[in-house]
Design an enzyme around this catalytic site. Structure first.
Site, PDB file in Angstrom:
ATOM      1  CE  LYS A 251      50.765  39.429  30.559  1.00 41.36           C
ATOM      2  NZ  LYS A 251      49.997  40.627  30.988  1.00 41.36           N
ATOM      3  CB  THR A 252      54.358  35.174  36.543  1.00 41.25           C
ATOM      4  OG1 THR A 252      54.688  36.118  37.384  1.00 41.25           O
ATOM      5  CG2 THR A 252      55.358  34.528  35.420  1.00 41.25           C
TER       6      THR A 252
ATOM      7  CB  THR B 118      48.978  42.597  38.537  1.00 41.96           C
ATOM      8  OG1 THR B 118      49.927  43.021  37.845  1.00 41.96           O
ATOM      9  CG2 THR B 118      47.961  43.761  39.061  1.00 41.96           C
TER      10      THR B 118
ATOM     11  CD1 TRP C  78      40.292  32.263  41.444  1.00 43.48           C
ATOM     12  CD2 TRP C  78      39.123  32.333  43.066  1.00 43.48           C
ATOM     13  NE1 TRP C  78      39.983  30.898  41.376  1.00 43.48           N
ATOM     14  CE2 TRP C  78      39.076  31.079  42.681  1.00 43.48           C
ATOM     15  CE3 TRP C  78      38.222  32.602  44.378  1.00 43.48           C
ATOM     16  CZ2 TRP C  78      38.606  29.910  43.376  1.00 43.48           C
ATOM     17  CZ3 TRP C  78      37.756  31.571  44.938  1.00 43.48           C
ATOM     18  CH2 TRP C  78      37.763  30.190  44.230  1.00 43.48           C
TER      19      TRP C  78
ATOM     20  CE1 TYR D  66      46.742  36.353  26.296  1.00 45.28           C
ATOM     21  CE2 TYR D  66      47.178  34.316  25.816  1.00 45.28           C
ATOM     22  CZ  TYR D  66      47.237  35.382  26.691  1.00 45.28           C
ATOM     23  OH  TYR D  66      47.985  34.920  27.860  1.00 45.28           O
TER      24      TYR D  66
END
Length: 889
Positions: free
Chosen positions: A621-622, A625, A824, A844
């Protein structure tokens, strides 16, 4: 009370001068008597009745001599039950602090080698002259259980501050000291050790060493007959003292007829190793009058470590020996066993069983070469098979081929079946569950076809190799379990296929005897609870060096040690090994191309160029990906193939996939092309906070570049929580974010698991330090996750420079911001964009202020430590970290 004092003062003033002097004299006399009582009465109860170890009172080697009766020991503080008792509540960590003269000093390396062989934890420090002592305590716990000085003079001559600091630590925590004194041309022939009632007499030649049978130090070491002959070198130091705190451990005579000055004519035996029982200053010590070149010093050193640590760092007395005889029937004509040799083999086995219960030679055969010698040697083959039930047997390959050369499992199985057919026809047992590959081929590095064929044909459960993790240094050889087969470490014993005749032994026959009598072979058994020795058929014909070696070794061990030797069949031996060393069950895969021997026994169809050179390690979660997508846009960079289970992530180094082996891992990368610009990479975001991934990655990919992305850990925690809600995690759906991060220790297990996955990855400094334990800081690039989100092209420029790629791409031209997505994306022809899937870039609700404040406080110290770490690494602070540090002021 104050009134009494005032009246006493007035009374003293009224006394005449003569009366005052008389009272003072009486007070002094009483003080002397009281002091004498405590010094010579009470203290005598703690000390031996015998005298010191010097002059006419020098110790004798005779076990009935009262002069070598062991003293009553000063109890070791902090060790429950004193010396020799396993401390359940020890106040020190089981770590040895070793002060060495330099990083490359020979004695320092020998000390460390023994500690490593015993699997004892240690820390080395350059001996401080007047420098700072390392931190000795952590809160109320000692960091070291033993201190070793390569040069005892560095301890004796410590500045007053550090000396007092170390001595107080040793007294308070019951920590002993081992020290060595190695004389040189500048050493005084006789001198007192500063601050101790101990004299040193140096630069002596000694002979006829003996062990004090009543030394309380002895455990593995056995006292017995003197060791005749000169000790190595003429730079020995002996010790002299009249203080009963010193007890001799080893004694020897001078080579010359002259006695040491001041020690008297009756001092025939001089202490070359002494034990300080701690009666002088409360610290127990063992002092050596030379280095560890002398083999008996190594043996006593092992006992000294055990004694001074209350057996916390101790080797047991049990030793398991297994002697493999490889290449049965394989040897060329002239090197094989004849009838007398086979009879000698059986007779020696019977002799050894009187000293080593259940001792049985373990014979490895290749049936293709049966009856391939001379007529006399063929008769030897027949006699050996007539004794088939007397020995243990294990299979090699039928034609003694190297398994890694064959890539088809069925071909390997066919060869094994031929050997199995031969075994059945000649009554050789086929159920021992043990096999050895010729030249250890295919065992490590692993050739899965071999493992599969072994299990299918023979039901193999155990093998052994000298190659894991490397052949040298031998003390680092370990075991592991892979694909249901236990792999045990195998040892060499100085015998090879070409060592056939005693007189032709390389270097001279004396070299073989030195290996046995206190040399490498002796030390192998001393320092390893389980030893599997590799020998060859050729070592049992002609001069029968194999029989000579192990008969001599067992007798030497029985003479000088209390070791209890025995033998177990291989399957039981493997069970014993992994019960002793359960942490070794999991292998640690190495890069086969970093070791020439490994590369030689690795399939030629495999190449290390297939391994990635870049790892993106997370955390989750940084933005990992997105970075994975951007890296894949570069023509020089090639990512792994996707996984059916974990999509773009292989997740090799941190989980169960690791046990599938490096062949499985390599299959996720394409075969390299002929271009030099191939640069493979993989991204697995849960590597970052894994406790095992860093070590595993560094072992297989020691030269890899590591990239991590850091965002505000509070934002990362909240993002993970929302990620779990989006994937319908029932715990995340049931509890609010605030409930999750404030859950107590007695909360439901699943709630605490979610809390850990939210919070623990944000301990950035702790996790980075783990990676820096295995990679140099220059191999690790820390990226600002916030900048990756807002200015990805700048981040990609930084990465291209860091990787030194051949081609440099302008990411400003191939990235475009997608306002609908909010991040991006890749810019395609015609102005279209290719973005990440719907699961990325979710929006969220904002985190509530209460949770923000709580997490800011929670991560405050972690963020401060991160800033210090990045400063040491020479890397800039991310923008979010600078903002957080402002709030901590």
């Amino acid at each position: 009370m104050l009134g009494c004092v005032t009246r006493l003062r007035r009374l003293v003033r009224l006394l005449p001068l003569q009366t005052s002097l008389l009272l003072l004299f009486l007070f002094c006399t009483v003080s002397v008597f009281i002091s004498a009582y405590f010094l010579y009465g009470v203290k005598r109860e703690l000390e031996p009745s015998g005298g010191g170890v010097s002059g006419a009172e020098g110790a004798s080697a005779d076990s009935d001599d009262p002069r070598v009766t062991p003293s009553r020991l000063l109890p070791l503080r902090g060790v429950s039950g004193g010396p020799g008792v396993d401390p359940g509540g020890a106040r020190t960590d089981p770590v040895v602090l070793v002060f060495v003269e330099s990083q490359y000093s020979q004695l320092g390396q020998e000390i460390v080698a023994i500690l490593e062989s015993g699997r004892f934890k240690y820390r080395t420090e350059i001996s401080p002259g007047k420098g700072d002592m390392p931190t000795l305590t952590d809160k109320d716990r000692g960091r070291f259980t033993l201190v070793i000085y390569e040069n005892i003079l560095k301890y004796v001559n410590l500045d007053a501050w550090n000396r007092e600091l170390l001595d107080k630590y040793c007294v308070e925590y019951g920590v002993g000291i081992i020290g060595f004194f190695k004389a040189n041309e500048n050493s005084l022939l006789s001198a007192q050790l500063k601050g101790f009632p101990l004299f040193l007499h140096s630069n002596l030649g000694l002979k006829d060493c003996t062990v004090n049978p009543k030394s309380p130090l002895l455990f593995i070491t056995r006292s017995g007959q003197p060791l005749p002959g000169p000790l190595p070198g003429d730079d020995w130091t002996v010790f002299q003292s009249n203080h009963s705190t010193y007890e001799p451990v080893l004694l020897a005579k001078t080579q010359s007829a002259e006695s040491v000055a001041s020690m008297g004519q009756n001092a025939a035996l001089l202490p070359s190793v002494v034990q300080d029982l701690g009666l002088h200053d409360g610290i127990q010590r063992v002092l050596f009058g030379n280095n560890l070149v002398f083999w008996l010093h190594k043996l006593v050193f092992v006992d000294a470590v055990a004694f001074l640590t209350g057996k916390r760092l101790s080797l047991s007395l049990e030793r398991y020996l297994l002697v493999d005889i490889d290449d049965i029937f394989v040897g060329k004509e002239g090197t094989r066993m004849k009838v007398p040799d086979v009879k000698a083999l059986l007779e020696t086995q019977r002799e050894l069983r009187t000293h080593v219960p259940n001792f049985t030679f373990n014979l490895g055969f290749s049936g293709k070469f049966f009856h391939a010698g001379s007529d006399e040697e063929d008769l030897g083959d027949d006699l050996l098979l007539s004794y088939v039930k007397e020995f243990w047997w294990f299979p090699h390959m039928w034609s003694h081929m190297q398994p890694h050369l064959f890539h088809n499992q069925s071909v390997l199985a066919e060869q094994m079946l031929l050997n199995k057919k031969f075994a059945i026809e000649h009554g050789i047992p086929t159920n021992m569950g043990y096999a050895v590959a010729p030249h250890h081929s295919g065992v490590y590095p692993v050739h899965m076809q071999l493992y599969d064929a072994w299990k299918k044909v023979w039901g193999i459960k155990v093998t052994s190799t000298e190659e894991y993790p490397h052949l040298k240094p031998a003390r680092f050889r370990r075991g592991f379990i892979h694909s249901g087969i236990s792999v045990l470490p195998r040892q060499t014993c100085g015998l090879f296929t070409h060592t056939i005749f005693y007189k032709d032994y390389p270097g001279s026959p004396n070299e073989l005897d030195k290996l046995i009598n206190g040399g490498e072979l002796f030390l192998t058994v001393l320092l390893n609870p389980i030893s599997i020795f590799m020998t060859h058929l050729s070592n049992y014909g002609n001069d029968r060096l194999g029989l000579y070696t192990f008969k001599s070794l067992v007798m030497f061990l029985q003479t000088w040690t209390n070791l209890k030797m025995q033998t177990l069949p291989p399957v039981q031996l493997a069970q014993k090994y992994f019960s002793l060393f359960p942490s070794e069950r999991d292998p640690l895969w190495q890069d086969p191309c970093e070791d020439k021997r490994h590369k030689d026994i690795w399939s030629k169809e495999k190449t290390c160029d297939r391994f990635p050179k870049l790892l993106v390690i997370g955390p989750q979660k940084t933005g990992t990906t997105a970075l994975y997508l951007f890296l894949g846009m570069h023509p020089d960079l090639t990512s792994n193939y996707p996984s059916k289970e974990t999509f773009e992530e292989i997740q090799f180094f941190n989980g169960h996939n690791y046990h599938r082996g490096i062949d499985w891992y390599m299959e996720y990368f394409p075969l390299p092309s002929n271009t030099s610009s191939d640069y493979y990479f993989e991204k697995s975001a849960n590597y970052f906070d894994s406790e095992v991934a860093a070590q595993r990655a560094a072992a297989l990919l020691p030269k890899a570049k590591i990239v991590t992305i850091l965002i505000n850990p509070a934002d990362r925690a909240y993002s993970w929580y929302q990620h779990q809600r989006a994937h319908d995690d029932p715990v995340a759906l049931k509890y609010s974010f605030h409930d999750v991060i404030t859950a107590s220790h007695d909360a439901p297990l699943k709630l605490r698991v979610l809390q850990n996955r939210c919070l623990v990855p944000g301990w950035y400094a702790i996790h980075l330090e783990r990676w820096l334990n295995f990679y140099h800081s220059s191999q690790l690039l820390v990226l600002d996750g916030q900048m990756l989100k807002t200015e990805p092209a700048s981040i990609m420029d930084k990465i291209q420079k860091y990787l030194a790629l051949v081609n440099v791409i302008n990411y400003h031209k191939i990235l475009a911001f997608d306002p609908k997505k909010g991040f991006w994306c890749q810019l395609l022809e015609g102005g279209k964009t290719k973005c990440l899937g719907k699961s990325k870039g979710r929006r969220y609700p904002d985190m509530n202020p209460e949770s923000q404040g709580l997490l800011r406080e929670y991560y405050r110290d972690h963020n401060i430590e991160l800033s210090k770490l990045l400063y040491r690494m020479g890397q800039p602070l991310p923008s979010w970290l600078r903002e957080e540090l402002v709030h901590t002021r």
